[in-house]
Scaffold this motif. Structure first.
Motif, mmCIF file in Angstrom:
data_model
loop_
_atom_site.group_PDB
_atom_site.id
_atom_site.type_symbol
_atom_site.label_atom_id
_atom_site.label_comp_id
_atom_site.label_asym_id
_atom_site.label_seq_id
_atom_site.Cartn_x
_atom_site.Cartn_y
_atom_site.Cartn_z
ATOM 1 N N GLY A 64 -8.975 -5.784 -11.764
ATOM 2 C CA GLY A 64 -9.863 -6.764 -11.185
ATOM 3 C C GLY A 64 -10.644 -6.425 -10.021
ATOM 4 O O GLY A 64 -11.299 -7.090 -9.750
ATOM 5 N N GLY A 65 -10.769 -5.253 -9.934
ATOM 6 C CA GLY A 65 -11.767 -4.664 -9.023
ATOM 7 C C GLY A 65 -11.194 -5.096 -7.480
ATOM 8 O O GLY A 65 -12.155 -5.095 -6.528
ATOM 9 N N VAL A 66 -10.136 -5.328 -7.198
ATOM 10 C CA VAL A 66 -9.784 -5.781 -5.860
ATOM 11 C C VAL A 66 -9.923 -4.640 -4.723
ATOM 12 O O VAL A 66 -9.102 -3.501 -5.310
ATOM 13 C CB VAL A 66 -8.324 -6.461 -6.013
ATOM 14 C CG1 VAL A 66 -7.926 -6.660 -4.436
ATOM 15 C CG2 VAL A 66 -8.214 -7.548 -6.826
ATOM 16 N N LYS A 67 -10.605 -4.608 -3.866
ATOM 17 C CA LYS A 67 -10.546 -3.619 -2.962
ATOM 18 C C LYS A 67 -9.376 -3.398 -2.111
ATOM 19 O O LYS A 67 -8.621 -4.276 -1.415
ATOM 20 C CB LYS A 67 -11.749 -3.905 -1.829
ATOM 21 C CG LYS A 67 -13.036 -3.935 -2.413
ATOM 22 C CD LYS A 67 -13.488 -2.732 -3.235
ATOM 23 C CE LYS A 67 -14.954 -2.864 -3.840
ATOM 24 N NZ LYS A 67 -15.672 -1.560 -4.522
ATOM 25 N N ILE A 68 -8.961 -1.943 -2.066
ATOM 26 C CA ILE A 68 -7.723 -1.619 -1.030
ATOM 27 C C ILE A 68 -7.876 -0.200 -0.597
ATOM 28 O O ILE A 68 -8.798 0.649 -1.245
ATOM 29 C CB ILE A 68 -6.277 -1.469 -2.213
ATOM 30 C CG1 ILE A 68 -5.323 -1.266 -1.469
ATOM 31 C CG2 ILE A 68 -6.628 -0.873 -3.245
ATOM 32 C CD1 ILE A 68 -4.004 -1.434 -2.137
ATOM 33 N N ASP A 69 -7.625 -0.081 0.828
ATOM 34 C CA ASP A 69 -7.703 1.070 1.273
ATOM 35 C C ASP A 69 -6.874 2.378 0.658
ATOM 36 O O ASP A 69 -5.884 2.170 0.092
ATOM 37 C CB ASP A 69 -6.962 0.881 2.823
ATOM 38 C CG ASP A 69 -7.113 2.238 3.644
ATOM 39 O OD1 ASP A 69 -8.280 2.638 4.084
ATOM 40 O OD2 ASP A 69 -6.216 2.885 3.737
ATOM 41 N N PHE A 70 -7.546 3.194 0.582
ATOM 42 C CA PHE A 70 -7.139 4.528 -0.265
ATOM 43 C C PHE A 70 -5.640 4.910 0.124
ATOM 44 O O PHE A 70 -4.848 5.154 -0.603
ATOM 45 C CB PHE A 70 -8.125 5.811 0.071
ATOM 46 C CG PHE A 70 -7.603 6.912 -0.617
ATOM 47 C CD1 PHE A 70 -7.146 6.997 -1.935
ATOM 48 C CD2 PHE A 70 -7.475 8.240 0.023
ATOM 49 C CE1 PHE A 70 -6.859 8.231 -2.624
ATOM 50 C CE2 PHE A 70 -7.247 9.359 -0.456
ATOM 51 C CZ PHE A 70 -7.169 9.350 -1.852
ATOM 52 N N ARG A 71 -5.514 4.829 1.666
ATOM 53 C CA ARG A 71 -4.164 5.147 2.136
ATOM 54 C C ARG A 71 -3.130 3.932 1.922
ATOM 55 O O ARG A 71 -2.047 4.529 1.479
ATOM 56 C CB ARG A 71 -4.228 5.645 3.662
ATOM 57 C CG ARG A 71 -5.055 6.981 3.727
ATOM 58 C CD ARG A 71 -4.950 7.188 5.432
ATOM 59 N NE ARG A 71 -5.654 8.462 5.626
ATOM 60 C CZ ARG A 71 -5.546 9.235 6.783
ATOM 61 N NH1 ARG A 71 -4.692 9.022 7.600
ATOM 62 N NH2 ARG A 71 -6.573 9.982 6.795
ATOM 63 N N LYS A 72 -3.494 2.851 1.788
ATOM 64 C CA LYS A 72 -2.628 1.769 1.684
ATOM 65 C C LYS A 72 -2.514 1.711 -0.173
ATOM 66 O O LYS A 72 -0.972 1.491 -0.327
ATOM 67 C CB LYS A 72 -3.424 0.366 1.869
ATOM 68 C CG LYS A 72 -3.294 0.160 3.546
ATOM 69 C CD LYS A 72 -4.040 -1.050 3.757
ATOM 70 C CE LYS A 72 -3.893 -1.359 5.212
ATOM 71 N NZ LYS A 72 -4.757 -2.672 5.685
ATOM 72 N N ALA A 73 -3.345 2.221 -0.726
ATOM 73 C CA ALA A 73 -3.153 2.250 -2.207
ATOM 74 C C ALA A 73 -1.912 3.584 -2.767
ATOM 75 O O ALA A 73 -1.236 3.047 -3.775
ATOM 76 C CB ALA A 73 -4.407 2.706 -2.940
ATOM 77 N N LYS A 74 -2.082 4.231 -1.750
ATOM 78 C CA LYS A 74 -0.953 5.292 -1.994
ATOM 79 C C LYS A 74 0.535 4.812 -1.890
ATOM 80 O O LYS A 74 1.428 5.064 -2.306
ATOM 81 C CB LYS A 74 -1.151 6.640 -1.267
ATOM 82 C CG LYS A 74 -2.254 7.519 -1.533
ATOM 83 C CD LYS A 74 -2.668 8.450 -0.532
ATOM 84 C CE LYS A 74 -3.843 9.385 -1.090
ATOM 85 N NZ LYS A 74 -3.537 10.388 -1.925
ATOM 86 N N VAL A 75 0.598 4.173 -0.628
ATOM 87 C CA VAL A 75 1.830 3.535 -0.132
ATOM 88 C C VAL A 75 2.347 2.428 -1.373
ATOM 89 O O VAL A 75 3.369 2.415 -1.638
ATOM 90 C CB VAL A 75 1.737 2.757 1.121
ATOM 91 C CG1 VAL A 75 2.917 1.976 1.272
ATOM 92 C CG2 VAL A 75 1.652 3.833 2.280
ATOM 93 N N GLN A 76 1.232 1.825 -1.644
ATOM 94 C CA GLN A 76 1.503 0.702 -2.711
ATOM 95 C C GLN A 76 2.130 1.413 -4.005
ATOM 96 O O GLN A 76 2.892 0.710 -4.879
ATOM 97 C CB GLN A 76 0.208 -0.078 -3.225
ATOM 98 C CG GLN A 76 0.325 -1.161 -4.100
ATOM 99 C CD GLN A 76 1.176 -2.264 -3.432
ATOM 100 O OE1 GLN A 76 1.330 -2.619 -2.131
ATOM 101 N NE2 GLN A 76 2.110 -3.051 -4.317
#
Length: 311
Positions: A64-76
């Motif tokens: 859905g195009g939700v913005k998320i920080d690159f490093r946080k995306a890795k943790v997620q």
């Protein structure tokens, strides 16, 4: 218009520009030793760590195009794979093996947030050294240099096995699966994610796609890719895999990582500059391969496979 011309530009890069650049410092797979040397070099120059943090693997981005920080995306990504695989059903204190642990980012999350006792292994002595440096005293993580195709553990030693983006470096995918399932106790959980090609036997690559695959193999020390279905069949035919093998393609969740991995250099320019002029050249050298990876995953030539099963 740009989308229509992109294959042409990529072809020019592959045939004319990149061979000259890449020949200077090719990373073609020869043996496990070349994998170790490549990761030792990446760890020593600290470029990937400065840009991407403790996780070299891709991130997980909500649809859905939700913005998320690159490093946080890795943790997620770690939390999403834990939940999807069922690894979170294991009690605290469970023994987990992280195969291809890198500098220990995922291992530390598994230990800190889930209370697991984690052993991380990698073929790279440099990564083990750095993983130990980054791990706080008292966290249940230990790291060892070890070949994933020859695990020095007794059968059934672990309650869970975790591996993210390591299998593409294995020249024997069957042995890779056999070793992980061998050391997984009966009823234990396997959680695995990897880069896969589409089924090239059913859908052979075009001339251009073959050129792309060749570069993806030779630039990041990959001996070969297999499809998601091929690896599922490898897991299913293993005598230690008595549970149902489930797989999914997470391309849509992980693809934004490729552009983000480049944009990190723009967002954090001093992370590169602080390492000296040579780091600028090294970072630029990786961009064409990242762009090829992005194209291959978006077009379905490559697939991001996730797998789960019980021992």
């Amino acid at each position: 218009m740009f989308e229509l011309l992109l294959p042409f530009f990529l072809l020019v890069l592959i045939l004319i520009v990149l061979p000259v650049i890449w020949k200077i410092n090719a990373r073609k797979y020869i043996s496990s030793g070349t994998v170790a040397s490549a990761y030792d070099a990446w760890t020593e120059d600290k470029l990937l760590e400065r840009l991407w943090g403790e996780h070299i693997h891709l991130g997980f981005y909500p649809l859905g195009g939700v913005k998320i920080d690159f490093r946080k995306a890795k943790v997620q990504f770690v939390h999403e794979l834990v939940k999807w695989s069922g690894l979170d059903k294991l009690p605290k204190g469970s023994r987990i093996l992280d195969v291809g642990c890198g500098i220990g980012g995922s291992s530390r999350i598994l230990a800190k947030y889930y209370g697991f006792n984690v052993t991380g292994i990698t073929i790279s002595p440099g990564q083990v050294k750095r993983a130990r440096e980054l791990t706080p005293v008292g966290l249940n993580c230990n790291f060892r240099v070890m070949d994933a195709l020859d695990l020095k553990f007794e059968d059934g030693s672990f309650d869970g096995v975790w591996s993210v983006e390591a299998g593409a470096h294995m020249n024997d995918k069957t042995k890779f699966a056999d070793e992980m399932l061998r050391i997984l106790r009966p009823g234990g959980y396997l959680a695995l994610a990897d880069w896969n090609s589409r089924d090239l036997r059913k859908n052979p690559p075009s001339f251009f796609e073959n050129l792309v695959l060749k570069q993806l193999l030779e630039q990041w020390v990959h001996p070969n890719f297999v499809s998601i279905n091929e690896f599922v069949n490898i897991l299913r035919t293993n005598k230690n895999s008595i549970g149902r093998v489930v797989s999914e393609n997470w391309n849509s969740y992980t693809n934004p990582s490729w552009y983000d991995s480049i944009f990190e250099g723009i967002r954090r320019p001093f992370a590169i500059l602080s390492l000296g002029p040579l780091s600028i050249i090294k970072s630029i050298r990786e961009i064409p391969t990242i762009l090829l990876m992005n194209w291959a995953f978006r077009k379905g030539l490559m697939e991001f496979g996730v797998y789960k099963c019980r021992g």
